[in-house]
Design a protein around this motif. Structure first.
Motif, short mmCIF file in Angstrom:
data_model
loop_
_atom_site.label_atom_id
_atom_site.label_comp_id
_atom_site.label_asym_id
_atom_site.label_seq_id
_atom_site.Cartn_x
_atom_site.Cartn_y
_atom_site.Cartn_z
N LEU A 83 0.80 -1.22 0.00
CA LEU A 83 0.00 0.00 0.00
C LEU A 83 0.83 1.27 0.00
O LEU A 83 0.29 2.36 -0.09
CB LEU A 83 -0.94 0.02 1.21
CG LEU A 83 -1.99 -1.10 1.25
CD1 LEU A 83 -2.75 -1.07 2.56
CD2 LEU A 83 -2.96 -0.96 0.09
N THR A 84 2.14 1.15 0.11
CA THR A 84 3.03 2.31 0.10
C THR A 84 4.23 2.03 -0.81
O THR A 84 4.50 0.89 -1.18
CB THR A 84 3.55 2.62 1.51
OG1 THR A 84 4.46 1.60 1.92
CG2 THR A 84 2.41 2.74 2.53
N ALA A 85 4.96 3.09 -1.10
CA ALA A 85 6.18 2.95 -1.90
C ALA A 85 7.20 2.08 -1.17
O ALA A 85 7.89 1.26 -1.78
CB ALA A 85 6.77 4.33 -2.19
N ASP A 86 7.29 2.22 0.14
CA ASP A 86 8.23 1.41 0.91
C ASP A 86 7.83 -0.06 0.91
O ASP A 86 8.70 -0.95 0.90
CB ASP A 86 8.33 1.93 2.34
CG ASP A 86 9.11 3.25 2.42
OD1 ASP A 86 9.91 3.52 1.52
OD2 ASP A 86 8.89 4.00 3.40
N ASP A 87 6.52 -0.34 0.94
CA ASP A 87 6.06 -1.72 0.83
C ASP A 87 6.55 -2.34 -0.48
O ASP A 87 7.04 -3.47 -0.52
CB ASP A 87 4.53 -1.79 0.84
CG ASP A 87 3.91 -1.47 2.19
OD1 ASP A 87 4.64 -1.51 3.20
OD2 ASP A 87 2.70 -1.19 2.23
N ALA A 88 6.39 -1.59 -1.57
CA ALA A 88 6.80 -2.10 -2.88
C ALA A 88 8.30 -2.34 -2.93
O ALA A 88 8.77 -3.35 -3.45
CB ALA A 88 6.38 -1.12 -3.97
N LEU A 89 9.06 -1.42 -2.38
CA LEU A 89 10.51 -1.55 -2.39
C LEU A 89 10.96 -2.76 -1.57
O LEU A 89 11.86 -3.50 -1.97
CB LEU A 89 11.15 -0.27 -1.85
CG LEU A 89 12.67 -0.17 -1.94
CD1 LEU A 89 13.13 -0.24 -3.40
CD2 LEU A 89 13.16 1.12 -1.29
N ALA A 90 10.31 -2.97 -0.43
CA ALA A 90 10.65 -4.13 0.41
C ALA A 90 10.38 -5.43 -0.33
O ALA A 90 11.12 -6.42 -0.17
CB ALA A 90 9.87 -4.08 1.72
N ALA A 91 9.33 -5.46 -1.14
CA ALA A 91 8.96 -6.69 -1.84
C ALA A 91 10.01 -7.12 -2.85
O ALA A 91 10.17 -8.31 -3.12
CB ALA A 91 7.61 -6.51 -2.54
N VAL A 92 10.75 -6.16 -3.42
CA VAL A 92 11.74 -6.52 -4.44
C VAL A 92 13.14 -6.68 -3.85
O VAL A 92 14.13 -6.68 -4.58
CB VAL A 92 11.76 -5.51 -5.61
CG1 VAL A 92 10.41 -5.49 -6.31
CG2 VAL A 92 12.15 -4.11 -5.14
#
Length: 391
Positions: A308-317
């Motif tokens: 739900l956030t940019a940091d969430d997306a970054l953590a996923a990769v």
């Protein structure tokens, strides 16, 4: 350069095709097709949500008339579906995304087929107390027909101009039912041992790969989506090691990416963490790290859920090549663009029914968010109120 630059690196699939960035529009059923046919609402919804991602996947499309899970689901069961699907593929690709049609069969869960008067079947004749309709046990002829139906659906996806297909081998669909020891009690070549229970998914994979090869389109993408395990309390349909073994076989036959369906309700670990950070139970490995060994070489992996956030997306990769985003792109179609422009503080991750309508969500999707009395409610995972299970 921003801290989120990694999210905008290209992803290279096994066949050499590149996606423009690491984002995937997650496959989500919008319940808005009309008798299986693409609608204008769906075209507008897909156009905006796919505009900035690297790869966009449709909600599941049923491959024959006995596989329709819910009213409003897309159809790829007939040649008459191709024209509408071609329009859908065109809008999905308009912003540079690779357009993927997800193929599925609901098996015993084909309530949409029941509503239309079609026969519904499953691997075995079992008691399904949660269903209010009869379910037949599949004959050998039924199984062989389903394999042909996946092949025909792949031909239609190619004819419609999609960049690829994704096989939905998860979330309790027919392929998962065949792999599940809970659902598959057969004692023929299609059931019994773990190897026999994985026979149908592998037969379908061979059939669609043959179609792709015969098409002459070496750039056509074959994706594969899995649920890592199936547990019903103490009953285990299959465990992580079972799906790992199936994925090794799938990798030997060849796929272009693996899409791992994760969610917080699944018992993947002993602690509650964002699902992109879940570890395989009993190990210190994330799911991408664990499955890397099964893939025997390079094959990009997509994970996500509750991003739900940019940091969430970054953590996923951190471990995976790609991140799929579902509910956040429903609430904020400009999610990816805002990250690209270094405006993460402007991302919208709370919403209301009125706001969902205002950002072009199809009626079927909006209905998923409404209370039974039709009233408006605020929906926000961050406030402890999870949205429906869309990704």
């Amino acid at each position: 350069m921003t801290k989120y630059e990694k999210l905008f690196e290209p992803v290279t699939f096994s066949n050499g095709v590149k996606a423009q960035n690491r984002f995937m529009l997650a496959p989500m059923c919008d319940d808005s097709a009309e008798n299986g046919q693409v609608t204008e609402q769906q075209l507008e919804y897909m156009k905006t949500r796919a505009a900035n991602v690297g790869i966009a996947v449709t909600g599941y499309a049923y491959v024959n008339d006995s596989g329709d899970q819910v009213p409003g689901q897309l159809s790829v069961a007939h040649d008459k579906d191709i024209n509408g699907l071609a329009k859908l593929a065109t809008v999905m690709k308009a912003g540079g995304a690779k357009a993927i049609l997800q193929l599925s069969h609901a098996g015993c869960g084909a309530g949409g087929s029941v509503a239309k008067g079609y026969r519904v079947y499953a691997p075995s004749k079992l008691s399904f107390p949660w269903l209010d309709y009869d379910v037949d046990e599949m004959t050998t002829a039924d199984i062989e027909q389903v394999i042909r139906d996946y092949a025909q659906a792949t031909k239609r996806a190619i004819a419609a101009g999609f960049d690829g297909i994704e096989i939905h081998n998860c979330n309790h669909d027919l392929l998962q039912q065949f792999f599940s020891a809970s659902a598959n009690h057969r004692n023929d070549e299609w059931g019994g041992s773990r190897e026999k229970r994985m026979a149908l998914p592998l037969a379908i994979q061979r059939a669609v790969k043959k179609v792709i090869a015969e098409s002459g389109n070496a750039n056509f993408i074959l994706g594969w989506r899995i649920s890592p395990q199936e547990k019903h309390g103490d009953e285990i349909g299959y465990d992580v090691d079972d799906m790992f073994a199936q994925t090794k076989k799938v990798a030997e036959l060849g796929i272009d990416y693996l899409n791992i369906s994760l969610n917080l309700s699944a018992d993947y670990s002993n602690s509650v963490r964002p699902s992109y950070d879940v570890k395989v139970k009993g190990t210190d490995k994330s799911f991408p790290e664990y499955y890397r060994a099964a893939l025997r070489g390079y094959c990009p992996i997509y994970i996500g859920s509750n991003v739900l956030t940019a940091d969430d997306a970054l953590a996923a990769v951190t471990d995976a090549e790609g991140v799929y985003v579902g509910r956040e792109l429903l609430m904020d179609p400009d999610f990816v663009q805002k990250i690209a422009e270094d405006r993460p503080e402007e991302i919208v991750n709370t919403t209301t029914i009125e706001k969902l309508k205002a950002v072009g969500l199809p009626d079927g999707f909006v209905d998923n968010y409404a209370d039974k009395d039709g009233s408006t409610r605020v929906v926000s995972y961050r406030n402890g109120i999870p949205l429906p299970g869309l990704d």
